[in-house]
Structures are given as structure tokens and as C-alpha cells.
Scaffold this motif. Structure first.
Motif, PDB file in Angstrom:
ATOM      1  N   LEU A 244       0.865  -1.179   0.000  1.00 25.29           N
ATOM      2  CA  LEU A 244       0.000   0.000   0.000  1.00 25.29           C
ATOM      3  C   LEU A 244       0.901   1.228   0.000  1.00 25.29           C
ATOM      4  N   LEU A 245       0.742   2.067  -1.025  1.00 29.75           N
ATOM      5  CA  LEU A 245       1.557   3.273  -1.179  1.00 29.75           C
ATOM      6  C   LEU A 245       0.675   4.481  -0.850  1.00 29.75           C
ATOM      7  N   LEU A 246       1.055   5.190   0.210  1.00 36.97           N
ATOM      8  CA  LEU A 246       0.208   6.297   0.687  1.00 36.97           C
ATOM      9  C   LEU A 246       0.908   7.630   0.535  1.00 36.97           C
ATOM     10  N   ASP A 247       0.148   8.648   0.205  1.00 32.70           N
ATOM     11  CA  ASP A 247       0.708  10.002   0.277  1.00 32.70           C
ATOM     12  C   ASP A 247      -0.402  10.990   0.589  1.00 32.70           C
ATOM     13  N   ARG A 248      -0.083  11.966   1.404  1.00 29.55           N
ATOM     14  CA  ARG A 248      -1.109  12.968   1.728  1.00 29.55           C
ATOM     15  C   ARG A 248      -1.298  13.959   0.579  1.00 29.55           C
ATOM     16  N   ALA A 249      -0.321  13.961  -0.342  1.00 25.13           N
ATOM     17  CA  ALA A 249      -0.443  14.870  -1.494  1.00 25.13           C
ATOM     18  C   ALA A 249      -1.334  14.257  -2.560  1.00 25.13           C
ATOM     19  N   LYS A 250      -1.812  15.127  -3.456  1.00 25.58           N
ATOM     20  CA  LYS A 250      -2.504  14.655  -4.661  1.00 25.58           C
ATOM     21  C   LYS A 250      -1.530  14.843  -5.818  1.00 25.58           C
ATOM     22  N   PHE A 251      -1.422  13.861  -6.679  1.00 19.83           N
ATOM     23  CA  PHE A 251      -0.487  13.942  -7.802  1.00 19.83           C
ATOM     24  C   PHE A 251      -1.220  14.384  -9.063  1.00 19.83           C
ATOM     25  N   PRO A 252      -0.564  15.136  -9.948  1.00 19.73           N
ATOM     26  CA  PRO A 252       0.790  15.682  -9.843  1.00 19.73           C
ATOM     27  C   PRO A 252       0.839  16.910  -8.920  1.00 19.73           C
ATOM     28  N   SER A 253       1.928  17.029  -8.199  1.00 15.35           N
ATOM     29  CA  SER A 253       2.121  18.184  -7.319  1.00 15.35           C
ATOM     30  C   SER A 253       3.605  18.293  -6.993  1.00 15.35           C
ATOM     31  N   LEU A 254       3.994  19.475  -6.524  1.00 15.43           N
ATOM     32  CA  LEU A 254       5.382  19.669  -6.106  1.00 15.43           C
ATOM     33  C   LEU A 254       5.576  19.027  -4.739  1.00 15.43           C
ATOM     34  N   PRO A 255       6.794  18.567  -4.431  1.00 17.26           N
ATOM     35  CA  PRO A 255       7.024  18.062  -3.070  1.00 17.26           C
ATOM     36  C   PRO A 255       6.839  19.195  -2.056  1.00 17.26           C
ATOM     37  N   SER A 256       6.358  18.850  -0.861  1.00 22.39           N
ATOM     38  CA  SER A 256       6.123  19.915   0.119  1.00 22.39           C
ATOM     39  C   SER A 256       7.442  20.505   0.619  1.00 22.39           C
ATOM     40  N   VAL A 257       8.505  19.696   0.658  1.00 24.45           N
ATOM     41  CA  VAL A 257       9.820  20.260   0.983  1.00 24.45           C
ATOM     42  C   VAL A 257      10.408  20.751  -0.338  1.00 24.45           C
ATOM     43  N   PRO A 258      10.723  22.050  -0.426  1.00 21.04           N
ATOM     44  CA  PRO A 258      11.171  22.590  -1.711  1.00 21.04           C
ATOM     45  C   PRO A 258      12.374  21.840  -2.259  1.00 21.04           C
ATOM     46  N   SER A 259      12.433  21.700  -3.574  1.00 17.49           N
ATOM     47  CA  SER A 259      13.542  20.988  -4.206  1.00 17.49           C
ATOM     48  C   SER A 259      13.799  21.546  -5.593  1.00 17.49           C
ATOM     49  N   SER A 260      15.074  21.757  -5.912  1.00 15.02           N
ATOM     50  CA  SER A 260      15.417  22.177  -7.278  1.00 15.02           C
ATOM     51  C   SER A 260      15.453  20.952  -8.197  1.00 15.02           C
ATOM     52  N   PRO A 261      15.726  21.189  -9.469  1.00 20.89           N
ATOM     53  CA  PRO A 261      15.358  20.142 -10.413  1.00 20.89           C
ATOM     54  C   PRO A 261      16.465  19.357 -11.089  1.00 20.89           C
ATOM     55  N   ALA A 262      17.690  19.298 -10.576  1.00 25.83           N
ATOM     56  CA  ALA A 262      18.729  18.665 -11.390  1.00 25.83           C
ATOM     57  C   ALA A 262      18.752  17.142 -11.245  1.00 25.83           C
ATOM     58  N   LEU A 263      18.806  16.465 -12.384  1.00 26.12           N
ATOM     59  CA  LEU A 263      18.837  15.001 -12.394  1.00 26.12           C
ATOM     60  C   LEU A 263      20.057  14.564 -13.206  1.00 26.12           C
ATOM     61  N   HIS A 264      20.940  13.786 -12.601  1.00 26.99           N
ATOM     62  CA  HIS A 264      22.185  13.447 -13.286  1.00 26.99           C
ATOM     63  C   HIS A 264      22.158  12.034 -13.869  1.00 26.99           C
ATOM     64  N   ALA A 265      23.211  11.722 -14.624  1.00 29.07           N
ATOM     65  CA  ALA A 265      23.250  10.451 -15.373  1.00 29.07           C
ATOM     66  C   ALA A 265      23.198   9.234 -14.443  1.00 29.07           C
ATOM     67  N   GLY A 266      23.765   9.352 -13.237  1.00 30.23           N
ATOM     68  CA  GLY A 266      23.739   8.220 -12.304  1.00 30.23           C
ATOM     69  C   GLY A 266      22.316   7.879 -11.897  1.00 30.23           C
ATOM     70  N   ALA A 267      21.513   8.910 -11.634  1.00 27.75           N
ATOM     71  CA  ALA A 267      20.114   8.678 -11.253  1.00 27.75           C
ATOM     72  C   ALA A 267      19.341   8.111 -12.450  1.00 27.75           C
ATOM     73  N   MET A 268      19.648   8.629 -13.639  1.00 26.52           N
ATOM     74  CA  MET A 268      18.936   8.136 -14.837  1.00 26.52           C
ATOM     75  C   MET A 268      19.246   6.664 -15.081  1.00 26.52           C
ATOM     76  N   LYS A 269      20.465   6.261 -14.736  1.00 22.57           N
ATOM     77  CA  LYS A 269      20.828   4.848 -14.923  1.00 22.57           C
ATOM     78  C   LYS A 269      19.942   3.965 -14.024  1.00 22.57           C
ATOM     79  N   ILE A 270      19.696   4.386 -12.802  1.00 22.76           N
ATOM     80  CA  ILE A 270      18.839   3.560 -11.926  1.00 22.76           C
ATOM     81  C   ILE A 270      17.395   3.573 -12.452  1.00 22.76           C
ATOM     82  N   LEU A 271      16.968   4.717 -12.981  1.00 20.72           N
ATOM     83  CA  LEU A 271      15.617   4.763 -13.567  1.00 20.72           C
ATOM     84  C   LEU A 271      15.523   3.816 -14.764  1.00 20.72           C
ATOM     85  N   ASP A 272      16.605   3.744 -15.560  1.00 23.08           N
ATOM     86  CA  ASP A 272      16.636   2.783 -16.686  1.00 23.08           C
ATOM     87  C   ASP A 272      16.416   1.364 -16.148  1.00 23.08           C
ATOM     88  N   GLU A 273      17.159   1.026 -15.100  1.00 25.69           N
ATOM     89  CA  GLU A 273      17.054  -0.336 -14.529  1.00 25.69           C
ATOM     90  C   GLU A 273      15.618  -0.633 -14.094  1.00 25.69           C
TER      91      GLU A 273
END
Ligand code: FAD
Length: 427
Positions: free
Chosen positions: A30-59
Motif C-alpha cells: 500500500l503506497l500512501l501520500d497525503r499529497a494529490k499527484f501531480p504536485s510539487l514536493p512539500s519540501v522545496p527541491s530544485s530540479p537537477a537530475l544526473h546520469a547516475g540517477a537516470m541509470k537507476i531509472l533505466d534499470e
């Protein structure tokens, strides 16, 4: 009463990736979240995504085309040190990619949320706020919460996962103590998205960081839709916004001509987001019936842009251990011991380097002569530049950006470049 193998509180990079991995194994989640999607995370976050993270997303089977936007591809990383010097670093290839992305967190988090939903054994509930945990005989056995204004519900599970971010409710409810923290070199961040930001140079396709080397960095990342995300990353003890973040943000940008040159014809198109005194540390990872992952477990300053990567890495480690525990093949304590070891092995060296960067780049003030010589030699050195990109993309085997050998090599080559330049000029 409903019961699951695993209830996950929080459904962004950590929670949604874990749900997908367990769902792929057919585990009831069971995956729960108090947010409704799509939405920004409540803790502010900038947007950079690097090749290492993309590799795990590929997997994981999350295709690049689902979260990436061609206009937000970043092929270079320009560094400008006050008015002393600047350099443009190519995004050297790592894990088969020579670029990074600025991502829209609303879209990115929604892609992960939807991906988790493609596995039939994963049930998702958004706008469901967990308010407490079921605790029986010293063991966490489920969650208590409510959907919207609905009645409180009790949901049982063999394992409760806190993937609920750096201010984790699960961590608070189980009193998960902080086991390591660096409270000395803290930064505060304010940022917003802008339109019509002038390119740094002709053909500019990259990220740009301006640093005063006096307690302030201004990182800028390309964003989907031609926008630019413009950050102030400031040593926290120097920030006094006098109750007005808007004026503070704009005045600080305006006071640096190297930055303002890019912004004076531009328009801010988002609110200003901020987070003060960003903590850096680890909490105790687990206890009877509960485990933390993502920012709930390990939170840090965003200077190196590693939060999403670390969340994806931690859940990659946690998934098989939970599976073996649920199958009765591994005792809980042993599974959790292995998880903690894997998290430390995967994140701690980088965490130490991030702390060193904060100390070096925000909290020390090198004399102008050092900026014009040693810093320039280092930052314009090709071998160091490559190492820097490989460091950010988690391509270095030891995650160590700076070693005496790297420094010495860069300085020797830098002196050599200066001497040959002087020699050419003389001739
Ligand atoms: C200023 C800043 C800039 C950053 N920039 C970058 C960057 O450029 N690149 C990068 O990789 N990382 C960056 N990060 C870090 C990154 O944002 C986080 O590491 C990442 O979002 C962590 O993911 P998570 O799933 O652990 O937690 P979160 O993304 O925080 O998600 C937690 C979820 O839990 C839910 N939740 C919380 N409590 C409850 C509850 N009681 N009941 C139900 N749901 C609950 C929340 O609604 C939320 O959706 C930055 C962080 C900051 C502070």
C-alpha cells in the motif's frame, strides 16, 4: 481490517520506487501520500537530475522520454568565480550519457507514482495522511490515518516504510534518533523559475553556477518550457531576510552584475521557494517492524544534487532484503543490518564530500590571489573538470572529488599553462 506485506508512507522518489520494485515481485504494497499527484514536493527541491540517477531509472524500466524535456537538457556546466575567472565544463560521459536534465518535479514525481501503479499488487492512495502508527508489543504493525476529511482508518502491515521526507512522521513516531549530523556548515536556499533568461554565451546549453567564494553561490538550471531555475545557496548564518524573502532574493541577485546581466530582461514566473538551515545527517534506519528510506533516513544539502539518486539507490538496496524477510529467508535484524551497511557503503563517502564542499565553498574565504591562481588552475584543469562531472554523476569508484594527487596534478598543469601563455605573449 485490511492488511498488506508493506505499507509505504510517502510516494515520491523513495516511496514510489520502492513500491514499484516490490510490486514487480508481486508483494502486496500500500503506497500512501497525503499529497494529490501531480504536485510539487512539500519540501522545496530544485530540479537537477544526473546520469547516475537516470541509470537507476533505466534499470527500473522508467524511460527517459517519460520525465525528460529536450529543452532542459544540460550539456555543459559553467562555473564563474566572482569577477576573477570563468570556465565551461563539458558534461563528460558517465553511465552512457553526456548530459543532465532539469526536471519538473511535478511531472517527475507523477511519472514515478504512475509507474508504481502499473503493478497489480500495488494499491495507491493519494490524499491520505498518516497521523500515527499501530504499535503492539514494541513492534510497529501498521499505520493510522485518514483520506481527506474521512474517518480514521487502521491499516495493518508486516512492515511500515517511512519514505516521508526529511521531516518524517514515521521517524518521529518511532523516535528514530539522529545517528550522525553535521550542524556546522549549514546553507539556506531560495529559488524561483524564470523565463527569458539571457544565455551565458552563444550556444549556451547548460547549467551555470556563479560563486562569490564569500558565502554565496547562485546555481541556475535549465527547466522544461525554456525556463531557468535560479537559486541562492547561502551560508545560513549570513542570511537575514528581515521578513521579506521576495526582496532579499531579488536584491541579492541584483547585487551581482555577473548574474543580473542574465536576468535583467527576464521575468520570474514562479513563487519564491525557500528552506532555511538545511540539515545534513542520518537517522537510525530501522527498528521492529519499521524502516526509513530516502530523505527520511538520509538528508543533506542540495549542493551536489544527490537527493533523488540516493533515494533510488537506497530503495534498490532495501527491496531484495524486504523480499527475503517477507519470504522468511532472512531474519529482520539481519536484513536491516545489511540495509544499513549498504546505505553507508552507497552514500557515506559522498556525504562526507558534500560536507567538505560546504565548508570549502561557502564557509571559507580564500584571498583573491588564491582565487586567481590555485582555484583557477584547479577549476580550469581538464582532468579535474572530468573528475568533477564524474563525481556529481557518481561515476567515481570512491566518490572522492579532491585528493592530494588531483590537486597537485592540477596545480602543476595550471602553472605550466600560465608559463606557456606568458611565454607566447612575450614572443
Ligand atoms: C532546496 C533543495 C534542492 C534540492 N535539489 C535537488 C536536486 O537538484 N536534485 C536532487 O536529486 N535532489 C535535490 N534535492 C533533494 C530531493 O528533493 C530529495 O532528496 C528527494 O525529494 C527525496 O525524496 P523522498 O521520496 O525521500 O522524499 P520527498 O520527496 O520529500 O517525499 C516525501 C513524501 O511523503 C509525503 N508525506 C510526508 N508525511 C506524510 C504523512 N504523514 N502521510 C502521508 N504522506 C506523507 C509527502 O507528501 C511527500 O510526497 C533538493 C532538496 C532541497 C531541500
Amino acid at each position: 481490517m485490511t492488511s498488506y506485506d508493506v505499507v509505504i508512507v510517502g510516494a515520491r522518489p523513495a516511496g514510489a520506487s520502492l513500491a514499484a520494485r516490490l510490486g514487480k515481485r508481486g508483494r502486496s504494497v500500500l503506497l500512501l501520500d497525503r499529497a494529490k499527484f501531480p504536485s510539487l514536493p512539500s519540501v522545496p527541491s530544485s530540479p537537477a537530475l544526473h546520469a547516475g540517477a537516470m541509470k537507476i531509472l533505466d534499470e527500473m524500466g522508467v524511460p527517459e522520454s517519460s520525465y525528460a524535456h529536450s529543452g532542459a537538457k544540460m550539456r555543459t556546466f559553467a562555473v564563474q568565480v566572482g569577477s576573477h575567472f570563468s570556465t565551461v565544463i563539458p558534461m563528460y560521459e558517465a553511465w552512457g550519457r553526456d548530459y543532465a536534465y532539469g526536471i519538473d518535479r511535478q511531472l517527475f514525481d507523477d511519472v514515478l507514482w504512475k509507474h508504481a501503479g502499473t503493478f497489480p499488487s500495488v494499491t495507491r492512495r493519494e490524499e491520505f495522511a498518516v497521523t500515527d502508527l499501530v504499535q503492539e508489543n514494541g513492534q510497529v504493525a501498521g499505520v493510522i490515518g485518514a483520506a481527506g476529511d474521512g474517518a480514521l482508518e487502521t491499516i495493518r502491515a508486516r512492515v511500515v516504510v517511512g519514505a516521508d521526507g526529511r521531516f518524517s512522521l514515521v521517524a518521529r513516531k518511532v523516535s528514530a534518533e539522529v545517528v550522525e549530523e553535521n550542524a556546522k556548515f549549514l546553507a539556506t536556499v531560495y529559488y524561483a523559475d524564470w523565463e527569458n533568461v539571457a544565455p551565458l554565451f552563444d550556444g549556451d546549453e547548460g547549467a551555470h553556477v556563479f560563486t562569490t567564494a564569500r558565502g554565496l553561490d547562485v546555481p541556475m538550471f535549465r527547466m522544461p518550457g525554456g525556463r531557468m531555475n535560479v537559486n541562492l545557496h547561502i551560508r545560513a548564518d549570513r542570511v537575514d531576510i528581515q521578513g521579506d524573502a521576495d526582496t532579499y532574493y531579488h536584491e541579492t541577485l541584483r547585487s551581482h552584475p555577473e548574474v543580473w546581466r542574465r536576468l535583467e530582461g527576464a521575468r520570474r514566473v514562479s513563487p519564491i521557494f525557500g528552506i532555511k538551515k538545511i540539515g545534513n545527517g542520518y537517522r537510525k534506519a530501522s527498528g521492529p517492524g519499521w524502516v526509513l528510506t530516502g530523505d527520511a533516513l538520509h538528508y543533506k544539502d542540495p549542493v551536489d544534487g544527490q537527493g533523488i539518486y540516493d533515494a533510488l539507490l537506497e530503495t534498490r538496496e532495501l527491496d531484495p532484503l524486504l523480499d527475503q524477510f517477507l519470504d522468511g529467508k532472512l531474519a529482520w535484524d539481519e536484513a536491516m543490518r545489511r540495509y544499513w551497511e549498504a546505505v553507508q557503503a552507497g552514500t557515506h563517502a559522498m556525504f562526507e564530500q558534500t560536507q567538505l564542499r560546504l565548508q570549502r565553498e561557502l564557509y571559507s574565504e580564500p584571498p583573491a590571489l588564491v582565487m586567481k591562481t590555485m582555484m583557477r588552475w584547479l577549476l580550469t584543469d581538464e582532468a579535474y573538470q572530468k573528475r568533477f562531472i564524474h563525481y556529481l554523476t557518481r561515476y567515481l569508484p570512491d566518490d572522492r572529488l579532491m585528493t592530494p594527487g588531483v590537486m597537485a596534478g592540477a596545480i602543476v598543469r595550471g602553472v605550466g599553462r600560465d608559463i606557456s601563455r606568458l611565454w607566447r605573449r612575450k614572443r
